[in-house]
Design a protein around this motif. Structure first.
Motif, PDB file in Angstrom:
ATOM      1  N   VAL A 184       2.679   2.936 -13.032  1.00 43.83           N
ATOM      2  CA  VAL A 184       3.376   3.041 -11.721  1.00 43.83           C
ATOM      3  C   VAL A 184       2.448   2.593 -10.898  1.00 43.83           C
ATOM      4  O   VAL A 184       1.321   3.056 -10.716  1.00 43.83           O
ATOM      5  CB  VAL A 184       3.768   4.388 -11.534  1.00 43.83           C
ATOM      6  CG1 VAL A 184       4.319   4.619 -10.010  1.00 43.83           C
ATOM      7  CG2 VAL A 184       4.975   4.873 -12.672  1.00 43.83           C
ATOM      8  N   ALA A 185       2.947   1.534 -10.055  1.00 43.58           N
ATOM      9  CA  ALA A 185       1.909   1.131  -9.094  1.00 43.58           C
ATOM     10  C   ALA A 185       1.672   2.040  -7.712  1.00 43.58           C
ATOM     11  O   ALA A 185       2.723   2.751  -7.538  1.00 43.58           O
ATOM     12  CB  ALA A 185       2.205  -0.397  -8.625  1.00 43.58           C
ATOM     13  N   ARG A 186       0.388   2.065  -7.452  1.00 41.67           N
ATOM     14  CA  ARG A 186       0.485   2.709  -6.044  1.00 41.67           C
ATOM     15  C   ARG A 186       1.118   2.229  -4.672  1.00 41.67           C
ATOM     16  O   ARG A 186       1.123   0.868  -4.873  1.00 41.67           O
ATOM     17  CB  ARG A 186      -1.276   2.893  -5.603  1.00 41.67           C
ATOM     18  CG  ARG A 186      -2.188   3.651  -6.803  1.00 41.67           C
ATOM     19  CD  ARG A 186      -1.770   4.950  -6.525  1.00 41.67           C
ATOM     20  NE  ARG A 186      -2.656   5.635  -7.971  1.00 41.67           N
ATOM     21  CZ  ARG A 186      -2.591   6.924  -8.328  1.00 41.67           C
ATOM     22  NH1 ARG A 186      -1.920   7.681  -7.458  1.00 41.67           N
ATOM     23  NH2 ARG A 186      -3.292   7.169  -9.157  1.00 41.67           N
ATOM     24  N   THR A 187       1.408   2.729  -4.064  1.00 42.35           N
ATOM     25  CA  THR A 187       2.041   2.400  -2.710  1.00 42.35           C
ATOM     26  C   THR A 187       1.252   1.142  -2.034  1.00 42.35           C
ATOM     27  O   THR A 187       0.005   1.329  -1.965  1.00 42.35           O
ATOM     28  CB  THR A 187       2.565   3.400  -1.799  1.00 42.35           C
ATOM     29  OG1 THR A 187       1.398   3.931  -1.242  1.00 42.35           O
ATOM     30  CG2 THR A 187       3.675   4.320  -2.438  1.00 42.35           C
ATOM     31  N   SER A 232      -0.470   6.722   1.357  1.00 42.86           N
ATOM     32  CA  SER A 232       0.783   7.572   1.072  1.00 42.86           C
ATOM     33  C   SER A 232       0.180   8.733   0.503  1.00 42.86           C
ATOM     34  O   SER A 232      -0.699   9.070  -0.197  1.00 42.86           O
ATOM     35  CB  SER A 232       1.571   6.893   0.003  1.00 42.86           C
ATOM     36  OG  SER A 232       0.952   6.857  -1.279  1.00 42.86           O
ATOM     37  N   ARG A 239       6.562  10.117 -11.130  1.00 36.83           N
ATOM     38  CA  ARG A 239       6.545   8.660 -10.396  1.00 36.83           C
ATOM     39  C   ARG A 239       5.991   8.907  -8.769  1.00 36.83           C
ATOM     40  O   ARG A 239       5.146   8.056  -8.415  1.00 36.83           O
ATOM     41  CB  ARG A 239       7.858   8.033 -10.240  1.00 36.83           C
ATOM     42  CG  ARG A 239       8.339   7.443 -11.679  1.00 36.83           C
ATOM     43  CD  ARG A 239       9.651   6.458 -11.648  1.00 36.83           C
ATOM     44  NE  ARG A 239       9.252   5.232 -10.737  1.00 36.83           N
ATOM     45  CZ  ARG A 239       9.005   4.422 -11.447  1.00 36.83           C
ATOM     46  NH1 ARG A 239       8.782   3.987 -12.554  1.00 36.83           N
ATOM     47  NH2 ARG A 239       8.687   3.243 -10.531  1.00 36.83           N
ATOM     48  N   SER A 289       2.439   7.264  -7.509  1.00 34.57           N
ATOM     49  CA  SER A 289       2.311   6.222  -6.624  1.00 34.57           C
ATOM     50  C   SER A 289       1.809   6.571  -5.428  1.00 34.57           C
ATOM     51  O   SER A 289       1.189   5.890  -4.535  1.00 34.57           O
ATOM     52  CB  SER A 289       3.877   5.695  -6.189  1.00 34.57           C
ATOM     53  OG  SER A 289       4.644   6.919  -5.487  1.00 34.57           O
ATOM     54  N   TRP A 331      -1.172   7.878  -2.944  1.00 38.27           N
ATOM     55  CA  TRP A 331      -2.744   7.713  -2.904  1.00 38.27           C
ATOM     56  C   TRP A 331      -3.477   9.246  -3.056  1.00 38.27           C
ATOM     57  O   TRP A 331      -4.588   9.436  -3.729  1.00 38.27           O
ATOM     58  CB  TRP A 331      -3.107   7.100  -1.692  1.00 38.27           C
ATOM     59  CG  TRP A 331      -2.829   5.661  -1.418  1.00 38.27           C
ATOM     60  CD1 TRP A 331      -1.926   4.992  -2.332  1.00 38.27           C
ATOM     61  CD2 TRP A 331      -3.416   4.780  -0.490  1.00 38.27           C
ATOM     62  NE1 TRP A 331      -1.934   3.778  -1.801  1.00 38.27           N
ATOM     63  CE2 TRP A 331      -2.872   3.550  -0.846  1.00 38.27           C
ATOM     64  CE3 TRP A 331      -4.466   4.799   0.288  1.00 38.27           C
ATOM     65  CZ2 TRP A 331      -3.096   2.233  -0.156  1.00 38.27           C
ATOM     66  CZ3 TRP A 331      -4.839   3.721   1.290  1.00 38.27           C
ATOM     67  CH2 TRP A 331      -4.152   2.412   0.773  1.00 38.27           C
ATOM     68  N   ARG A 376      -1.728  11.948 -13.421  1.00 33.43           N
ATOM     69  CA  ARG A 376      -1.629  10.470 -13.036  1.00 33.43           C
ATOM     70  C   ARG A 376      -2.616   9.881 -12.214  1.00 33.43           C
ATOM     71  O   ARG A 376      -2.473   8.891 -11.535  1.00 33.43           O
ATOM     72  CB  ARG A 376      -0.254  10.771 -12.018  1.00 33.43           C
ATOM     73  CG  ARG A 376       0.885  11.558 -12.537  1.00 33.43           C
ATOM     74  CD  ARG A 376       1.680  11.045 -13.793  1.00 33.43           C
ATOM     75  NE  ARG A 376       1.821   9.609 -13.959  1.00 33.43           N
ATOM     76  CZ  ARG A 376       2.306   9.114 -14.880  1.00 33.43           C
ATOM     77  NH1 ARG A 376       2.882   9.869 -15.919  1.00 33.43           N
ATOM     78  NH2 ARG A 376       2.441   7.636 -14.958  1.00 33.43           N
ATOM     79  N   THR A 434      -4.397  11.251  -9.541  1.00 29.91           N
ATOM     80  CA  THR A 434      -4.283  11.262  -8.079  1.00 29.91           C
ATOM     81  C   THR A 434      -5.029  12.422  -7.834  1.00 29.91           C
ATOM     82  O   THR A 434      -4.511  13.579  -8.272  1.00 29.91           O
ATOM     83  CB  THR A 434      -2.647  11.303  -7.766  1.00 29.91           C
ATOM     84  OG1 THR A 434      -1.980  10.368  -8.243  1.00 29.91           O
ATOM     85  CG2 THR A 434      -2.521  11.458  -6.191  1.00 29.91           C
TER      86      THR A 434
END
Length: 374
Positions: A189-192, A196, A262, A266, A268, A289, A291
């Motif tokens: 899953v890509a970071r925004t 974020s 998700r 995604s 930060w 994840r 984060t």
């Protein structure tokens, strides 16, 4: 299935279950530990409050039987009634105290293990202002320690253990059984592309989502996702509009496990602005994840869930909370280092290990002769 030293009927008393709209991390802990006991050969019943859409009696896929009676106020009386009338005949009761105790040693004819996720001193005046909050704190801090004075305690963090000791609980009777973590699928899953933030949890006053909304006013490029449901949501939406951050705030409501992970993957940075947490399961879920999380040092169990400066950051006041968010959003290298360490740290917590430790407590307590509270 792992065989228990001796198969027993274990009755959990908890005011809610995970299907309850107000269920949270405490309920996840209870049901995962209950499932681990079943896996070890015990028979387990969870007694909790009824709620719309949930059957009065069901057996979960884990093998845990769930009985629902009464509401959030009357479930305590129902528990006593069922035990006194012989509706259930457990070998051991796990009495989960979420502020209001079940006081099961007064009526149960079997040993009791007390589970306390955190002490609610700071939450009572927020949730129930005035005399009701003072009554709740009196029950929790004065009545409960006396009624449970011969019982074994289980808690999930060292800060809560320290608080229980200050309430007069003998340290020798307290065992720490930390939360586990359900393995997550390694989905890419890509970071925004923009800074974020995510807050995950029930929308109630003591979760202090307001702190995240106010922080957003100082972070003009950032966006916030608030995932969860609760009766405080209209007030939070009103505040977001008043602060001028409504367009940068998404109230996602209840999210599935897949959507939750998700969102955590995604974002930060994850935020836990709660006034108190017994542990902070979402901190480990975010860590899984990669984060990092920012929380308040005063919030109890988060000091175990976050290794400050290594897997996340702890703030001492609202101004520092905002400053740490701003710093982490602007420092990609530090953010990545914290996220990688958080991922490694989260992998060390499993429900199998937590269940094994709790099962040891069950066997030790159930083997002792029953001592009634005079």
């Amino acid at each position: 299935m792992e065989s228990a030293a001796r198969s027993r009927h274990v009755l959990f008393l908890n005011w809610r279950d995970t299907r309850n709209p107000d269920g949270g991390g405490s309920e996840v802990f209870v049901e995962r530990i209950a499932a681990e006991l079943v896996r070890r050969g015990h028979r387990v019943t969870l007694f909790c409050a009824a709620h719309p859409g949930a059957p009065a009696d069901e057996t979960l896929p884990s093998g845990v039987r769930v009985l629902r009676r009464g509401g959030w106020r009357t479930v305590y009386l129902w528990a006593a009634w069922v035990c006194l009338t012989g509706g259930l005949r457990p070998d051991l009761i796990v009495d989960v105290c979420n502020g209001v105790p079940f006081l099961s040693p007064l009526y149960a004819g079997c040993p009791t293990v007390v589970v306390v996720h955190h002490v609610h001193r700071e939450q009572w005046p927020v949730v129930l202002p005035g005399w009701r909050g003072r009554l709740g704190w009196w029950l929790e801090s004065r009545v409960a320690p006396r009624v449970y004075r011969r019982c074994r305690y289980v808690t999930v963090s060292e800060p809560t253990r320290e608080e229980l000791i200050r309430l007069g609980v003998d340290p020798a009777r307290i065992t720490i059984v930390r939360n586990g973590l359900t393995p997550v699928r390694d989905e890419a899953v890509a970071r925004t592309p923009y800074p974020s933030l995510v807050v995950l949890g029930r929308l109630v006053p003591h979760k202090r989502v307001e702190y995240a909304l106010r922080a957003l006013t100082a972070l003009p490029d950032a966006r916030l996702v608030v995932a969860g449901r609760g009766w405080w949501e209209p007030e939070l939406r009103r505040l977001a509009a008043e602060l001028g951050v409504a367009e940068r705030t998404e109230f996602a409501g209840y999210v599935s496990e897949h959507r939750k992970h998700r969102l955590l993957a995604s974002a930060w940075v994850a935020l836990v602005p709660s006034v108190k947490e017994g542990w902070g399961l979402t901190i480990l879920e975010a860590g899984a994840r990669g984060t990092p999380t920012i929380a308040f040092r005063e919030a109890g169990g988060v000091r175990d869930a976050i290794v400050d400066g290594q897997t996340g950051l702890l703030a001492d006041d609202p101004d520092e909370f905002v400053a740490l968010i701003r710093w982490l959003l602007s420092d990609e290298k530090t953010r990545q280092q914290l996220g990688e360490a958080a991922h490694a740290y989260a992998r060390g917590f499993t429900w199998a290990a937590s269940g094994r430790r709790f099962a040891q407590v069950v066997d030790e307590v159930a083997a002792r002769p029953r001592q009634r509270v005079p």
